[in-house]
Design a protein around this motif. Structure first.
Motif, PDB file in Angstrom:
ATOM      1  N   ALA A  90       0.832  -1.207   0.000  1.00  0.00           N
ATOM      2  CA  ALA A  90       0.000   0.000   0.000  1.00  0.00           C
ATOM      3  C   ALA A  90       0.865   1.255   0.000  1.00  0.00           C
ATOM      4  O   ALA A  90       0.562   2.240  -0.691  1.00  0.00           O
ATOM      5  N   ALA A  91       1.965   1.228   0.763  1.00  0.00           N
ATOM      6  CA  ALA A  91       2.870   2.382   0.804  1.00  0.00           C
ATOM      7  C   ALA A  91       3.521   2.608  -0.555  1.00  0.00           C
ATOM      8  O   ALA A  91       3.640   3.748  -1.030  1.00  0.00           O
ATOM      9  N   ALA A  92       3.918   1.517  -1.208  1.00  0.00           N
ATOM     10  CA  ALA A  92       4.525   1.626  -2.538  1.00  0.00           C
ATOM     11  C   ALA A  92       3.517   2.175  -3.537  1.00  0.00           C
ATOM     12  O   ALA A  92       3.848   3.014  -4.387  1.00  0.00           O
ATOM     13  N   ARG A  93       2.270   1.712  -3.415  1.00  0.00           N
ATOM     14  CA  ARG A  93       1.219   2.176  -4.324  1.00  0.00           C
ATOM     15  C   ARG A  93       0.937   3.672  -4.113  1.00  0.00           C
ATOM     16  O   ARG A  93       0.748   4.419  -5.078  1.00  0.00           O
ATOM     17  N   ARG A  94       0.946   4.113  -2.853  1.00  0.00           N
ATOM     18  CA  ARG A  94       0.738   5.537  -2.579  1.00  0.00           C
ATOM     19  C   ARG A  94       1.846   6.375  -3.204  1.00  0.00           C
ATOM     20  O   ARG A  94       1.590   7.433  -3.795  1.00  0.00           O
ATOM     21  N   ASP A  95       3.074   5.899  -3.068  1.00  0.00           N
ATOM     22  CA  ASP A  95       4.208   6.615  -3.679  1.00  0.00           C
ATOM     23  C   ASP A  95       4.037   6.695  -5.190  1.00  0.00           C
ATOM     24  O   ASP A  95       4.299   7.737  -5.806  1.00  0.00           O
ATOM     25  N   LEU A  96       3.601   5.586  -5.786  1.00  0.00           N
ATOM     26  CA  LEU A  96       3.419   5.544  -7.242  1.00  0.00           C
ATOM     27  C   LEU A  96       2.318   6.509  -7.666  1.00  0.00           C
ATOM     28  O   LEU A  96       2.494   7.308  -8.600  1.00  0.00           O
ATOM     29  N   ASP A  97       1.196   6.447  -6.980  1.00  0.00           N
ATOM     30  CA  ASP A  97       0.059   7.301  -7.350  1.00  0.00           C
ATOM     31  C   ASP A  97       0.388   8.777  -7.168  1.00  0.00           C
ATOM     32  O   ASP A  97      -0.014   9.621  -7.984  1.00  0.00           O
ATOM     33  N   THR A  98       1.130   9.107  -6.096  1.00  0.00           N
ATOM     34  CA  THR A  98       1.509  10.506  -5.860  1.00  0.00           C
ATOM     35  C   THR A  98       2.425  11.016  -6.966  1.00  0.00           C
ATOM     36  O   THR A  98       2.273  12.142  -7.457  1.00  0.00           O
ATOM     37  N   ALA A  99       3.372  10.174  -7.379  1.00  0.00           N
ATOM     38  CA  ALA A  99       4.291  10.569  -8.454  1.00  0.00           C
ATOM     39  C   ALA A  99       3.527  10.777  -9.770  1.00  0.00           C
ATOM     40  O   ALA A  99       3.802  11.732 -10.511  1.00  0.00           O
ATOM     41  N   ILE A 100       2.582   9.887 -10.068  1.00  0.00           N
ATOM     42  CA  ILE A 100       1.781  10.024 -11.294  1.00  0.00           C
ATOM     43  C   ILE A 100       0.957  11.310 -11.242  1.00  0.00           C
ATOM     44  O   ILE A 100       0.863  12.048 -12.235  1.00  0.00           O
ATOM     45  N   HIS A 101       0.378  11.588 -10.081  1.00  0.00           N
ATOM     46  CA  HIS A 101      -0.411  12.817  -9.927  1.00  0.00           C
ATOM     47  C   HIS A 101       0.462  14.053 -10.136  1.00  0.00           C
ATOM     48  O   HIS A 101       0.073  15.002 -10.833  1.00  0.00           O
ATOM     49  N   ASP A 102       1.658  14.041  -9.549  1.00  0.00           N
ATOM     50  CA  ASP A 102       2.567  15.178  -9.707  1.00  0.00           C
ATOM     51  C   ASP A 102       2.987  15.345 -11.164  1.00  0.00           C
ATOM     52  O   ASP A 102       3.166  16.469 -11.648  1.00  0.00           O
ATOM     53  N   ALA A 139      14.505  17.651 -16.425  1.00  0.00           N
ATOM     54  CA  ALA A 139      14.935  17.307 -15.070  1.00  0.00           C
ATOM     55  C   ALA A 139      13.751  16.870 -14.217  1.00  0.00           C
ATOM     56  O   ALA A 139      13.839  15.917 -13.431  1.00  0.00           O
ATOM     57  N   LYS A 140      12.603  17.566 -14.381  1.00  0.00           N
ATOM     58  CA  LYS A 140      11.401  17.188 -13.641  1.00  0.00           C
ATOM     59  C   LYS A 140      10.939  15.786 -14.042  1.00  0.00           C
ATOM     60  O   LYS A 140      10.547  14.975 -13.190  1.00  0.00           O
ATOM     61  N   ALA A 141      10.987  15.504 -15.348  1.00  0.00           N
ATOM     62  CA  ALA A 141      10.568  14.184 -15.828  1.00  0.00           C
ATOM     63  C   ALA A 141      11.479  13.092 -15.287  1.00  0.00           C
ATOM     64  O   ALA A 141      11.016  12.009 -14.893  1.00  0.00           O
ATOM     65  N   GLU A 142      12.772  13.363 -15.255  1.00  0.00           N
ATOM     66  CA  GLU A 142      13.719  12.375 -14.733  1.00  0.00           C
ATOM     67  C   GLU A 142      13.494  12.147 -13.244  1.00  0.00           C
ATOM     68  O   GLU A 142      13.617  11.020 -12.744  1.00  0.00           O
ATOM     69  N   ALA A 143      13.132  13.214 -12.520  1.00  0.00           N
ATOM     70  CA  ALA A 143      12.854  13.073 -11.093  1.00  0.00           C
ATOM     71  C   ALA A 143      11.597  12.231 -10.865  1.00  0.00           C
ATOM     72  O   ALA A 143      11.555  11.376  -9.971  1.00  0.00           O
ATOM     73  N   ILE A 144      10.561  12.464 -11.689  1.00  0.00           N
ATOM     74  CA  ILE A 144       9.342  11.661 -11.593  1.00  0.00           C
ATOM     75  C   ILE A 144       9.647  10.200 -11.910  1.00  0.00           C
ATOM     76  O   ILE A 144       9.187   9.276 -11.220  1.00  0.00           O
ATOM     77  N   ALA A 145      10.436   9.968 -12.970  1.00  0.00           N
ATOM     78  CA  ALA A 145      10.794   8.599 -13.362  1.00  0.00           C
ATOM     79  C   ALA A 145      11.532   7.890 -12.230  1.00  0.00           C
ATOM     80  O   ALA A 145      11.306   6.699 -11.973  1.00  0.00           O
ATOM     81  N   ALA A 146      12.409   8.626 -11.555  1.00  0.00           N
ATOM     82  CA  ALA A 146      13.159   8.035 -10.441  1.00  0.00           C
ATOM     83  C   ALA A 146      12.215   7.663  -9.293  1.00  0.00           C
ATOM     84  O   ALA A 146      12.379   6.618  -8.655  1.00  0.00           O
ATOM     85  N   ARG A 147      11.207   8.511  -9.043  1.00  0.00           N
ATOM     86  CA  ARG A 147      10.233   8.210  -7.986  1.00  0.00           C
ATOM     87  C   ARG A 147       9.400   6.981  -8.341  1.00  0.00           C
ATOM     88  O   ARG A 147       9.103   6.141  -7.478  1.00  0.00           O
ATOM     89  N   LEU A 148       9.015   6.865  -9.611  1.00  0.00           N
ATOM     90  CA  LEU A 148       8.256   5.690 -10.046  1.00  0.00           C
ATOM     91  C   LEU A 148       9.082   4.422  -9.883  1.00  0.00           C
ATOM     92  O   LEU A 148       8.589   3.389  -9.405  1.00  0.00           O
ATOM     93  N   THR A 149      10.351   4.511 -10.290  1.00  0.00           N
ATOM     94  CA  THR A 149      11.246   3.357 -10.153  1.00  0.00           C
ATOM     95  C   THR A 149      11.393   2.962  -8.693  1.00  0.00           C
ATOM     96  O   THR A 149      11.379   1.773  -8.343  1.00  0.00           O
TER      97      THR A 149
END
Length: 709
Positions: A90-102, A139-149
């Motif tokens: 659930a924590a991993a999913r929250r991180d994923l969803d937050t990154a997608i939203h951002d 740079a923003k896209a790379e940061a989002i990609a890193a959060r998804l990973t």
């Protein structure tokens, strides 16, 4: 391995339901604990049942009670494992969803496989600052990609932990319950890993698989890592001493003939465990001080050399990403220990210190670990904070120093000197050379100072020093020079540079820089990196010239800003071609050497390198593509004695490259075919000016820097 799609679409409610169900089973079984023996045996005893059959029945009933107790423990463990897994997922999913939203908030899209896509906002597409906006958006896209990973990795880690725990709780017996279930959680996993590690080379295949899974799932968990390190025991040795012994054991097993890959995984994750446990001082000052004290002690060798420090730094360099404070503490201690030791080299570090493969030079492992943390590497080499850089550049004796140049490329990369180059590259560029990070701009004062001092130390003082760059530093030095492409362009392009270069303030001279590039060119791939970087820098500057700069001035001549760019670009490319030709002539002495070197050079020049400069837009990239293709085709000149004479009449790859790039710029600026060909037009003037500057750059460099007649 959990995928992005699986994490994004998964429904974890079933795991929670299973956890609740197993909790209910555990409660039911717990309520039966003791009841069989208590209720059934007492009833029989009250009825007067005695004898052998009664005794055996009592034992059987007591065994059932034991089974219920163990079954309750296993059920409780299963519930805990599933509850923990559900929370982690659930924590991993929250991180994923937050990154997608951002990402969506910043006008980015995330595809079904997790790729992050972005475009320039419409209002910025024709803006003069579009390159800056593009860089920021990238740079923003790379940061989002890193959060998804990171979110996917978190879910994968949770999956691995749960898998290992569930498999362990099943046990190996088909007739009894596991007497020691996991119970879930990193502390229990660490204790299980500690017990398995103690078996070393006697691990069964199944036990090794369990240890691999435990380490892979938990190595980045602080509780697991600190518990494991604090609990290690090796033949009575505990704490840091035990860690160093296990480092030696598992490093040896990782290079053995049986299950080497499995032991390599364990060894690599032991490195991650150490990095995780020591992050932010996690093991405490006393433990860290004890580790350094243990590293100072000579090993078990009868010769008395130290194999403990090499064991520590090799473990650090294996895989872990260590924080700055720990790296600096170990690094400064190692330098002090080595500098103050009365014996050096093999006498201090053992007979394999200068081995062709598997060097036991502890500086190698330290440098590899430093290269993964550019900020720590910069601090370690900062001349304003200590003398580490001076020691490494001037005072230290390196394995095989003086004849490293005779080693082949694949051997060179496995040396401590090459690891030193990687650490220098991290310090001067701000990028981990093992990764795929975007350029760091601007270089700060410390980065530039380390770069300047490093270049000067290897540049030599005259023509005889042109190939003195150690083989292990050729590629790192090329990457470093390429990262400072704007300064290289200015140093090589201007006839007289008054003061430090722009923008990074380098004070290395043109001759010194060219000797360094010549040394790097012994490795054709290194020359290609530098040549591509100069091509990109020219393309970037061409792209920055507006349409007005391409028009003739009031007298019909090229304007100063275009003329200056052409002169500096042609001079730079001419100087680089002199490097190419000088190396070609030296390698032409041996027919086989000439063919091998030329084949490698052509291969790398035809390659497509990653962008080394920020802000290279589509038009500038077109200049790069045209210039690269033209140069690669023109540079296939025959290597023979003709290159020893009037070089510019036999070699003109850089000139042809620049002509093609200038012509493309003119076309983009609105010139048609007739204008390009007309005598006296700006395009024709530009190409003539380029020819003069190129000839000057190539011939002068060939004669004055390399001493060719």
């Amino acid at each position: 391995m959990v995928s992005f799609k699986e994490l994004h679409e998964a429904d974890f409610s079933g795991i929670n339901d299973a956890a609740e169900a197993w909790s209910g089973v555990a409660k039911a079984l717990t309520s039966l604990d003791g009841r069989v023996a208590k209720d059934l045996t007492s009833t029989a005893q009250r009825a007067g049942w005695k004898g052998t059959a009664a005794d055996e029945a009592t034992k059987s009933l007591q065994g059932m009670d034991s089974d219920f107790k163990q079954a309750s423990a296993v059920a409780t463990a299963l519930a805990a494992i599933m509850k923990t897994a559900a929370e982690d997922f659930a924590a991993a999913r929250r991180d994923l969803d937050t990154a997608i939203h951002d990402a969506q908030t910043d006008n980015m899209t995330v595809s079904a496989d997790g790729a992050v896509n972005w475009t320039l906002p419409k209002e910025a597409q024709n803006d003069t600052d579009r390159d800056v906006v593009a860089k920021e958006q990238k740079a923003k896209a790379e940061a989002i990609a890193a959060r998804l990973t990171k979110a996917v990795e978190k879910a994968t880690s949770a999956d691995q932990r749960a898998t290992v725990a569930l498999q362990g709780d099943i046990g190996t017996s088909t007739t009894s319950f596991n007497p020691a279930p996991y119970g879930g959680g990193p502390v229990a996993d660490a204790n299980r890993a500690k017990d398995l590690m103690s078996k070393g080379g006697s691990l069964t295949d199944d036990q090794l698989n369990q240890l691999q899974a435990l380490m892979a799932a938990n190595a980045e968990n602080k509780d697991f890592s600190t518990t494991l390190l604090n609990g290690l025991n090796y033949g009575g040795k505990t704490g840091p001493d035990a860690l160093l012994e296990y480092s030696k054991v598992y490093d040896g097993l990782a290079h053995g003939n049986h299950n080497a890959k499995g032991y390599q995984d364990v060894y690599g994750n032991l490195s991650v465990v150490l990095a995780t446990a020591t992050r932010d001082g996690g093991m405490g000052k006393a433990w860290e001080d004890g580790l350094l004290a243990a590293a100072h002690r000579p090993g078990a060798s009868a010769a008395g050399y130290n194999d403990n420090y090499p064991a520590l730094t090799k473990l650090m360099g294996a895989k872990g990403v260590f924080d700055k404070s720990f790296l600096l503490k170990v690094g400064n201690d190692l330098v002090g220990y080595e500098r103050n030791s009365k014996v050096k080299g093999e006498e201090l570090w053992g007979p394999d210190w200068s081995a062709i493969r598997g060097q036991t030079d502890p500086v190698g492992g330290l440098m590899t670990a430093l290269s993964r943390n550019p900020d720590a590497s910069k601090d370690f080499f900062d001349p304003g904070k200590g003398k580490n850089l001076d020691y490494m550049l001037h005072d230290r004796k390196w394995p095989n120093q003086g004849y490293e140049q005779n080693q082949t490329g694949d051997l060179v990369r496995d040396t401590s000197r090459a690891a030193f180059g990687d650490a220098l590259e991290a310090a001067t560029t701000g990028r981990d050379p093992h990764g795929n990070q975007p350029p760091v701009r601007p270089h700060d004062k410390v980065m530039s100072q380390i770069m300047d001092e490093t270049m000067k130390s290897f540049a030599g003082t005259g023509q005889g020093d042109k190939t003195s760059l150690p083989a292990g530093l050729r590629r790192p030095m090329a990457d470093m020079i390429a990262d400072y492409a704007a300064d290289m362009h200015e140093i090589l392009g201007k006839e007289h540079l008054h003061g430090p270069s722009e923008p990074d303030g380098l004070t290395v001279s043109k001759d010194q820089l060219l000797r360094l590039i010549r040394g790097a060119t012994e490795d054709p791939a290194s020359f290609a990196v530098i040549q591509h970087a100069e091509t990109q820098e020219i393309a970037r500057r061409l792209d920055a010239l507006d349409y007005d700069a391409m028009k003739p001035d009031a007298t019909g001549h090229t304007k100063p800003e275009l003329e200056s760019l052409i002169h500096n670009s042609a001079n730079s490319l001419g100087a680089l071609d002199a490097v190419y030709a000088d190396s070609a002539v030296d390698h032409a002495d041996s027919d086989k050497s000439a063919k091998d070197w030329q084949a490698k050079m052509n291969y790398h020049l035809l390659g497509t390198p990653a962008n080394l400069l920020p802000g290279v837009g589509d038009i500038a990239q077109r200049y790069v593509d045209i210039g690269t293709a033209t140069y690669a085709d023109a540079a296939k000149a025959e290597i023979d004695t003709k290159l020893k004479d009037n070089l510019s009449s036999h070699f003109s790859a850089g000139r042809q490259q620049l002509d093609a790039m200038i012509e493309q710029k003119m076309v983009v600026s609105g010139y048609d075919g007739k204008s390009l060909d007309r005598d006296g037009s700006v395009p024709r003037q530009a190409q003539q000016q380029a020819g003069i500057a190129y000839n000057s750059g190539i011939d002068n460099t060939y004669r004055t820097v390399f001493g060719r007649s």
